[in-house]
Design a protein around this motif. Sequence first.
Motif, PDB file in Angstrom:
ATOM      1  N   ALA A  63       0.757  -1.054  -0.015  1.00 21.10           N
ATOM      2  CA  ALA A  63      -0.203   0.181   0.100  1.00 21.10           C
ATOM      3  C   ALA A  63       1.047   0.983  -0.176  1.00 21.10           C
ATOM      4  CB  ALA A  63      -1.130   0.119   1.471  1.00 21.10           C
ATOM      5  N   ILE A  64       2.261   1.339   0.266  1.00 20.43           N
ATOM      6  CA  ILE A  64       3.098   2.240   1.276  1.00 20.43           C
ATOM      7  C   ILE A  64       3.618   2.649  -0.891  1.00 20.43           C
ATOM      8  CG2 ILE A  64       4.963   3.117   1.894  1.00 20.43           C
ATOM      9  CD1 ILE A  64       4.134   1.688   4.265  1.00 20.43           C
ATOM     10  N   ASN A  65       3.892   1.890  -1.389  1.00 20.23           N
ATOM     11  CA  ASN A  65       4.283   1.196  -2.690  1.00 20.23           C
ATOM     12  C   ASN A  65       3.504   2.010  -3.598  1.00 20.23           C
ATOM     13  OD1 ASN A  65       6.400   0.964  -4.312  1.00 20.23           O
ATOM     14  ND2 ASN A  65       5.288  -0.974  -4.922  1.00 20.23           N
ATOM     15  N   LEU A  66       2.337   1.340  -3.557  1.00 20.35           N
ATOM     16  CA  LEU A  66       1.343   2.262  -4.898  1.00 20.35           C
ATOM     17  C   LEU A  66       1.085   3.472  -4.161  1.00 20.35           C
ATOM     18  CD1 LEU A  66      -0.750   1.576  -6.277  1.00 20.35           C
ATOM     19  CD2 LEU A  66      -2.302   1.005  -5.349  1.00 20.35           C
ATOM     20  N   ASP A  67       1.013   3.898  -2.716  1.00 24.34           N
ATOM     21  CA  ASP A  67       0.772   5.308  -2.964  1.00 24.34           C
ATOM     22  C   ASP A  67       2.001   6.056  -3.080  1.00 24.34           C
ATOM     23  OD1 ASP A  67      -0.909   7.345  -2.085  1.00 24.34           O
ATOM     24  OD2 ASP A  67       0.920   7.101   0.046  1.00 24.34           O
ATOM     25  N   LEU A  69       4.472   5.102  -5.921  1.00 25.92           N
ATOM     26  CA  LEU A  69       4.109   5.468  -7.001  1.00 25.92           C
ATOM     27  C   LEU A  69       3.359   6.137  -8.330  1.00 25.92           C
ATOM     28  CD1 LEU A  69       4.555   1.673  -7.639  1.00 25.92           C
ATOM     29  CD2 LEU A  69       6.192   3.118  -8.371  1.00 25.92           C
ATOM     30  N   THR A  70       1.350   6.227  -6.924  1.00 31.72           N
ATOM     31  CA  THR A  70       1.495   7.306  -7.614  1.00 31.72           C
ATOM     32  C   THR A  70       1.202   8.912  -7.732  1.00 31.72           C
ATOM     33  OG1 THR A  70      -0.658   5.329  -6.604  1.00 31.72           O
ATOM     34  CG2 THR A  70      -1.755   7.742  -7.250  1.00 31.72           C
ATOM     35  N   ARG A  71       1.773   9.313  -7.138  1.00 24.32           N
ATOM     36  CA  ARG A  71       2.518   9.916  -6.336  1.00 24.32           C
ATOM     37  C   ARG A  71       3.028  10.461  -7.619  1.00 24.32           C
ATOM     38  NH1 ARG A  71      -0.363  12.121  -2.880  1.00 24.32           N
ATOM     39  NH2 ARG A  71      -0.741   9.919  -1.789  1.00 24.32           N
ATOM     40  N   THR A  72       3.667   9.878  -8.697  1.00 27.13           N
ATOM     41  CA  THR A  72       4.358  10.292  -9.396  1.00 27.13           C
ATOM     42  C   THR A  72       5.008  10.357 -11.250  1.00 27.13           C
ATOM     43  OG1 THR A  72       5.484   7.581  -9.552  1.00 27.13           O
ATOM     44  CG2 THR A  72       6.459   8.982  -8.148  1.00 27.13           C
ATOM     45  N   PRO A  73       3.219   9.383 -11.862  1.00 17.57           N
ATOM     46  CA  PRO A  73       3.233   9.332 -13.713  1.00 17.57           C
ATOM     47  C   PRO A  73       3.592  10.753 -13.702  1.00 17.57           C
ATOM     48  CG  PRO A  73       2.056   8.238 -12.033  1.00 17.57           C
ATOM     49  CD  PRO A  73       2.275   8.832 -10.856  1.00 17.57           C
ATOM     50  N   TRP A  74       2.324  11.946 -13.496  1.00 18.94           N
ATOM     51  CA  TRP A  74       1.799  12.610 -13.621  1.00 18.94           C
ATOM     52  C   TRP A  74       2.728  13.963 -14.029  1.00 18.94           C
ATOM     53  CZ3 TRP A  74      -2.364   9.978 -13.317  1.00 18.94           C
ATOM     54  CH2 TRP A  74      -2.649   9.248 -12.460  1.00 18.94           C
ATOM     55  N   ALA A 104      -6.619  12.496 -10.787  1.00 14.72           N
ATOM     56  CA  ALA A 104      -4.577  12.317 -10.427  1.00 14.72           C
ATOM     57  C   ALA A 104      -4.767  12.844  -8.968  1.00 14.72           C
ATOM     58  CB  ALA A 104      -3.396  13.409 -11.415  1.00 14.72           C
ATOM     59  N   ARG A 105      -5.347  14.152  -8.928  1.00 15.79           N
ATOM     60  CA  ARG A 105      -5.326  13.766  -6.971  1.00 15.79           C
ATOM     61  C   ARG A 105      -6.527  13.030  -6.282  1.00 15.79           C
ATOM     62  NH1 ARG A 105      -2.080  16.827  -9.065  1.00 15.79           N
ATOM     63  NH2 ARG A 105      -1.032  15.509  -8.770  1.00 15.79           N
ATOM     64  N   ALA A 106      -7.398  12.434  -7.342  1.00 18.14           N
ATOM     65  CA  ALA A 106      -8.254  11.521  -6.273  1.00 18.14           C
ATOM     66  C   ALA A 106      -7.814  10.590  -6.322  1.00 18.14           C
ATOM     67  CB  ALA A 106      -9.690  11.787  -6.709  1.00 18.14           C
ATOM     68  N   MET A 107      -6.737   9.702  -7.082  1.00 20.08           N
ATOM     69  CA  MET A 107      -5.850   8.211  -7.349  1.00 20.08           C
ATOM     70  C   MET A 107      -5.225   8.760  -5.864  1.00 20.08           C
ATOM     71  SD  MET A 107      -5.772   5.656  -8.213  1.00 20.08           S
ATOM     72  CE  MET A 107      -4.284   4.264  -8.018  1.00 20.08           C
ATOM     73  N   GLU A 108      -4.613  10.024  -5.645  1.00 22.61           N
ATOM     74  CA  GLU A 108      -3.512   9.874  -5.358  1.00 22.61           C
ATOM     75  C   GLU A 108      -3.981  10.238  -3.122  1.00 22.61           C
ATOM     76  OE1 GLU A 108      -1.254  14.009  -5.495  1.00 22.61           O
ATOM     77  OE2 GLU A 108      -0.435  13.258  -7.464  1.00 22.61           O
ATOM     78  N   ALA A 109      -5.338  10.170  -3.560  1.00 19.05           N
ATOM     79  CA  ALA A 109      -6.624  10.594  -2.116  1.00 19.05           C
ATOM     80  C   ALA A 109      -6.726   8.776  -1.783  1.00 19.05           C
ATOM     81  CB  ALA A 109      -7.608  11.256  -1.843  1.00 19.05           C
ATOM     82  N   MET A 132      -9.306  -0.259  -0.877  1.00 17.38           N
ATOM     83  CA  MET A 132      -9.004  -0.971  -2.351  1.00 17.38           C
ATOM     84  C   MET A 132      -9.712  -0.533  -2.847  1.00 17.38           C
ATOM     85  SD  MET A 132      -6.077  -2.422  -3.071  1.00 17.38           S
ATOM     86  CE  MET A 132      -5.534  -2.007  -4.816  1.00 17.38           C
ATOM     87  N   GLN A 133     -11.221  -1.270  -2.857  1.00 23.59           N
ATOM     88  CA  GLN A 133     -12.284  -0.536  -3.949  1.00 23.59           C
ATOM     89  C   GLN A 133     -12.235   0.919  -4.742  1.00 23.59           C
ATOM     90  OE1 GLN A 133     -13.759  -3.274  -5.894  1.00 23.59           O
ATOM     91  NE2 GLN A 133     -13.935  -1.111  -6.955  1.00 23.59           N
ATOM     92  N   ARG A 134     -11.621   1.804  -3.063  1.00 22.24           N
ATOM     93  CA  ARG A 134     -12.021   3.304  -3.794  1.00 22.24           C
ATOM     94  C   ARG A 134     -10.655   3.299  -3.790  1.00 22.24           C
ATOM     95  NH1 ARG A 134     -14.814   2.989   1.191  1.00 22.24           N
ATOM     96  NH2 ARG A 134     -12.616   3.577   2.222  1.00 22.24           N
ATOM     97  N   VAL A 135      -9.816   2.751  -4.909  1.00 21.40           N
ATOM     98  CA  VAL A 135      -7.949   2.375  -5.428  1.00 21.40           C
ATOM     99  C   VAL A 135      -8.413   2.917  -6.796  1.00 21.40           C
ATOM    100  CG1 VAL A 135      -5.814   1.880  -5.833  1.00 21.40           C
ATOM    101  CG2 VAL A 135      -6.922   2.069  -3.674  1.00 21.40           C
ATOM    102  N   GLU A 136      -8.838   1.047  -6.448  1.00 18.25           N
ATOM    103  CA  GLU A 136      -8.988   0.761  -8.125  1.00 18.25           C
ATOM    104  C   GLU A 136     -10.728   1.526  -9.503  1.00 18.25           C
ATOM    105  OE1 GLU A 136     -10.860  -3.777  -7.053  1.00 18.25           O
ATOM    106  OE2 GLU A 136      -8.224  -4.010  -7.129  1.00 18.25           O
ATOM    107  N   ASP A 137     -11.866   2.276  -8.008  1.00 19.29           N
ATOM    108  CA  ASP A 137     -12.361   2.924  -8.968  1.00 19.29           C
ATOM    109  C   ASP A 137     -12.249   4.036  -8.875  1.00 19.29           C
ATOM    110  OD1 ASP A 137     -14.065   0.976  -8.202  1.00 19.29           O
ATOM    111  OD2 ASP A 137     -15.095   2.549  -6.516  1.00 19.29           O
TER     112      ASP A 137
END
Length: 149
Positions: A63-67, A69-74, A104-109, A132-137
């Motif tokens: 979860a930490i790793n995904l968080d 990663l989520t902050r970097t592609p933008w 992108a900010r919603a994904m990060e949240a 996890m469902q909110r991440v996938e959504d």
Amino acid sequence: MKRKYVSLAVLALLLSGCGGVDPNSPQGQRQTIFKEMLKQSEDLGGMLRGRLPFNEQAFAAGAINLDQLTRTPWQHFPQVREEEGETRAKDDVWQRQARFQELARAMEASTAALVLASATPPLKPHKLVDPMQRVEDSCKACHEEFRAY
């Protein structure tokens, strides 16, 4: 005879690089990050759905790793669409920047909320399903608007 096979192998390697995306280009970098995000997300979802054994420490670390990663592609989406290489990003990414950044900010949240939900042991898989469902959504929402399939 050996030389022939070595030459063929070298030729195959050279040709495999033709027409690909430069891994150092903005497109290549964001594709790499998105692939890592997908792998991490699939592992976390797999633990919650029983496809993989649930491992509390691996889930929290994932979860930490995904968080992170989520902050970097933008940052790898330049202001203007690149001319070279095929991309699955729709033109809307560049034409509707405000909405793209909002998603992108919603994904990060959503990934930050997953980190929070997995921060205090003991972890109960059924309590991690909704975060996890909110991440996938959030992934799906951005893909529906900005990814060309």
